[in-house]
Design a protein around this motif. Structure first.
Motif, PDB file in Angstrom:
ATOM      1  N   VAL A  77       9.193   9.179  38.838  1.00 51.00           N
ATOM      2  CA  VAL A  77      10.620   9.228  38.514  1.00 51.00           C
ATOM      3  C   VAL A  77      11.377   8.147  39.278  1.00 51.00           C
ATOM      4  O   VAL A  77      12.316   7.532  38.744  1.00 51.00           O
ATOM      5  CB  VAL A  77      11.185  10.627  38.825  1.00 51.00           C
ATOM      6  CG1 VAL A  77      12.685  10.672  38.586  1.00 51.00           C
ATOM      7  CG2 VAL A  77      10.500  11.677  37.976  1.00 51.00           C
TER       8      VAL A  77
ATOM      9  N   ARG B 269      15.396   1.284  35.197  1.00 49.56           N
ATOM     10  CA  ARG B 269      16.732   1.361  34.602  1.00 49.56           C
ATOM     11  C   ARG B 269      17.737   0.526  35.384  1.00 49.56           C
ATOM     12  O   ARG B 269      18.608  -0.128  34.792  1.00 49.56           O
ATOM     13  CB  ARG B 269      17.192   2.824  34.557  1.00 49.56           C
ATOM     14  CG  ARG B 269      16.501   3.673  33.503  1.00 49.56           C
ATOM     15  CD  ARG B 269      17.175   5.020  33.382  1.00 49.56           C
ATOM     16  NE  ARG B 269      18.579   4.886  33.061  1.00 49.56           N
ATOM     17  CZ  ARG B 269      19.452   5.894  33.116  1.00 49.56           C
ATOM     18  NH1 ARG B 269      19.032   7.111  33.487  1.00 49.56           N
ATOM     19  NH2 ARG B 269      20.711   5.706  32.809  1.00 49.56           N
TER      20      ARG B 269
ATOM     21  N   TRP C  98      13.204  -1.910  27.978  1.00 50.82           N
ATOM     22  CA  TRP C  98      12.611  -1.584  29.272  1.00 50.82           C
ATOM     23  C   TRP C  98      11.306  -2.332  29.502  1.00 50.82           C
ATOM     24  O   TRP C  98      10.873  -2.508  30.642  1.00 50.82           O
ATOM     25  CB  TRP C  98      12.354  -0.078  29.366  1.00 50.82           C
ATOM     26  CG  TRP C  98      11.389   0.435  28.339  1.00 50.82           C
ATOM     27  CD1 TRP C  98      11.686   0.875  27.093  1.00 50.82           C
ATOM     28  CD2 TRP C  98       9.968   0.544  28.470  1.00 50.82           C
ATOM     29  NE1 TRP C  98      10.553   1.265  26.426  1.00 50.82           N
ATOM     30  CE2 TRP C  98       9.476   1.076  27.252  1.00 50.82           C
ATOM     31  CE3 TRP C  98       9.066   0.250  29.494  1.00 50.82           C
ATOM     32  CZ2 TRP C  98       8.127   1.308  27.047  1.00 50.82           C
ATOM     33  CZ3 TRP C  98       7.722   0.486  29.284  1.00 50.82           C
ATOM     34  CH2 TRP C  98       7.264   1.004  28.079  1.00 50.82           C
TER      35      TRP C  98
ATOM     36  N   HIS D 266      10.303   5.150  40.136  1.00 51.46           N
ATOM     37  CA  HIS D 266      10.110   3.862  39.465  1.00 51.46           C
ATOM     38  C   HIS D 266      10.820   3.833  38.111  1.00 51.46           C
ATOM     39  O   HIS D 266      11.255   2.751  37.671  1.00 51.46           O
ATOM     40  CB  HIS D 266       8.618   3.583  39.295  1.00 51.46           C
ATOM     41  CG  HIS D 266       7.952   3.137  40.561  1.00 51.46           C
ATOM     42  ND1 HIS D 266       8.143   1.879  41.099  1.00 51.46           N
ATOM     43  CD2 HIS D 266       7.115   3.779  41.417  1.00 51.46           C
ATOM     44  CE1 HIS D 266       7.442   1.758  42.203  1.00 51.46           C
ATOM     45  NE2 HIS D 266       6.815   2.896  42.430  1.00 51.46           N
ATOM     46  N   TYR D 267      10.961   4.978  37.461  1.00 51.19           N
ATOM     47  CA  TYR D 267      11.748   5.029  36.224  1.00 51.19           C
ATOM     48  C   TYR D 267      13.209   4.661  36.499  1.00 51.19           C
ATOM     49  O   TYR D 267      13.819   3.868  35.759  1.00 51.19           O
ATOM     50  CB  TYR D 267      11.641   6.421  35.608  1.00 51.19           C
ATOM     51  CG  TYR D 267      12.628   6.674  34.497  1.00 51.19           C
ATOM     52  CD1 TYR D 267      12.450   6.087  33.244  1.00 51.19           C
ATOM     53  CD2 TYR D 267      13.726   7.508  34.698  1.00 51.19           C
ATOM     54  CE1 TYR D 267      13.368   6.318  32.226  1.00 51.19           C
ATOM     55  CE2 TYR D 267      14.638   7.740  33.687  1.00 51.19           C
ATOM     56  CZ  TYR D 267      14.455   7.135  32.457  1.00 51.19           C
ATOM     57  OH  TYR D 267      15.362   7.367  31.455  1.00 51.19           O
ATOM     58  N   LYS D 268      13.766   5.208  37.577  1.00 48.63           N
ATOM     59  CA  LYS D 268      15.138   4.861  37.956  1.00 48.63           C
ATOM     60  C   LYS D 268      15.234   3.384  38.347  1.00 48.63           C
ATOM     61  O   LYS D 268      16.241   2.716  38.047  1.00 48.63           O
ATOM     62  CB  LYS D 268      15.593   5.746  39.115  1.00 48.63           C
ATOM     63  CG  LYS D 268      15.626   7.231  38.811  1.00 48.63           C
ATOM     64  CD  LYS D 268      16.740   7.584  37.861  1.00 48.63           C
ATOM     65  CE  LYS D 268      16.824   9.095  37.664  1.00 48.63           C
ATOM     66  NZ  LYS D 268      17.908   9.482  36.729  1.00 48.63           N
TER      67      LYS D 268
END
Length: 339
Positions: free
Chosen positions: A140, A147, A158, A142-144
């Motif tokens: 999570v 973004r 992305w 690295h997802y943020k």
């Protein structure tokens, strides 16, 4: 400043010059009225100036408002993403430290458990559960971060952010965080297939290779401490200060952990060095006791390990004690290289 009328300037100039001058003055007045957000009477201006073409109304106000709205939306999203990254990093570090603490408890009670294989299994299951939570938090985070990259570079896809370096970093972090000892699961499998009614801790049932593997996995769990530098970076006043960011952007300075560490060394040199040395001393000393405990040597005790690591780190090397296992020698070698 009042503008002169047609009658004031008609005395000393020709009629054509007067008309062009009045046209210029009225156009100047109209441009000032545009900046004041007032309405314009373009028909009157065209008749006075003799302009037959239509004057188009510039769309600057709505365009500016649209651009400013997009910028404010991006800045708000960026602020929320940075706050989310800080929270996720703090949670990931807490989960990693919890897993390391459970691993230390599991290793310390191992030699005292007689009929407590269930206790060992519960602790090991807790370590595995914390490891799973840690992997989710890392994903999570690295997802943020992806973004945030999209917002900073004004991108819409992305996949642009998924460079080979970023993919390698994510895979490496997941591999580091997934490491944890699984000896209790082997112990349960052995106990099910055996006729023993009093199972002991994992170290009593397995071969030397499995024991070495369990010790190695326990030692490698300390690699999770790499999250400390990320937490320091995200919670540093250097990164959060607008003045630091402005100076850094003007001078092309990358706010990395090395830069933050230099700032801490300049502000609090004694405190920073003391915290690092004490934590490193205690951590490596316990790792040495874990490696040497099975050989029944004096370095398997914490007091002797503290002494050996201290004289190795200080490059004194009295030679009164020395490691006996390959794992202990590797720990002492790592301590000497860190000087």
């Amino acid at each position: 400043m009042p503008f002169p009328s047609r009658g004031d300037i008609s005395g000393g100039t020709g009629e054509a010059e007067v008309g062009s001058l009045v046209c210029a003055l009225e156009m100047e007045r109209s441009s000032r009225s545009l900046r004041d957000d007032s309405k314009l009477d373009y028909d009157v201006i065209n008749r006075n100036c003799g302009v037959s073409a239509e004057v188009s109304m510039p769309q600057t106000l709505s365009g500016k408002r649209h651009v400013e709205g997009d910028n404010l939306h991006r800045l708000r999203d960026r602020k929320f993403l940075i706050e989310d990254k800080k929270r996720l990093c703090a949670l990931a570090l807490s989960t990693a430290l919890l897993g390391i603490l459970l691993m230390i408890i599991h290793a310390e009670i191992c030699s005292y458990v007689i009929e407590g294989s269930k206790v060992s299994l519960i602790i090991n299951c807790s370590i595995s559960l914390s490891t799973g939570c840690l992997l989710i938090l890392i994903a999570v985070f690295h997802y943020k971060d992806i973004r945030l990259f999209i917002i900073d570079h004004n991108q819409v896809d992305w996949r642009i952010a998924m460079t080979s370096h970023r993919v390698l970093v994510i895979i490496l972090e997941l591999l580091v965080c997934i490491i944890h000892p699984v000896g209790s699961y082997w112990d349960v499998a052995h106990h099910v297939n055996s006729s023993s009614t009093a199972p002991v801790c994992v170290s009593g049932h397995h071969t030397k290779a499995l024991l070495d593997m369990d010790i190695l996995l326990s030692v490698l769990m300390f690699l999770r401490l790499y999250l400390v530098h990320r937490a320091i970076l995200l919670h540093s006043k250097v990164l959060l200060s607008a003045s630091y960011r402005s100076i850094g952007s003007l001078n092309n300075i990358n706010f990395s952990f090395r830069f933050v560490l230099k700032v801490l060394m300049n502000k609090h040199p004694a405190r920073t060095l003391l915290v690092f040395i004490v934590l490193f001393w205690l951590t490596v000393s316990w790792m040495l006791t874990l490696c040497e405990r099975r050989s029944q040597a004096s370095t398997g005790h914490m007091d002797t390990a503290l002494w050996l690591i201290a004289i190795t780190f200080l490059t004194v090397g009295y030679g009164d004690v020395s490691p006996n296992t390959s794992c202990g020698k590797a720990v002492c070698l790592f301590t000497g290289v860190m000087v």
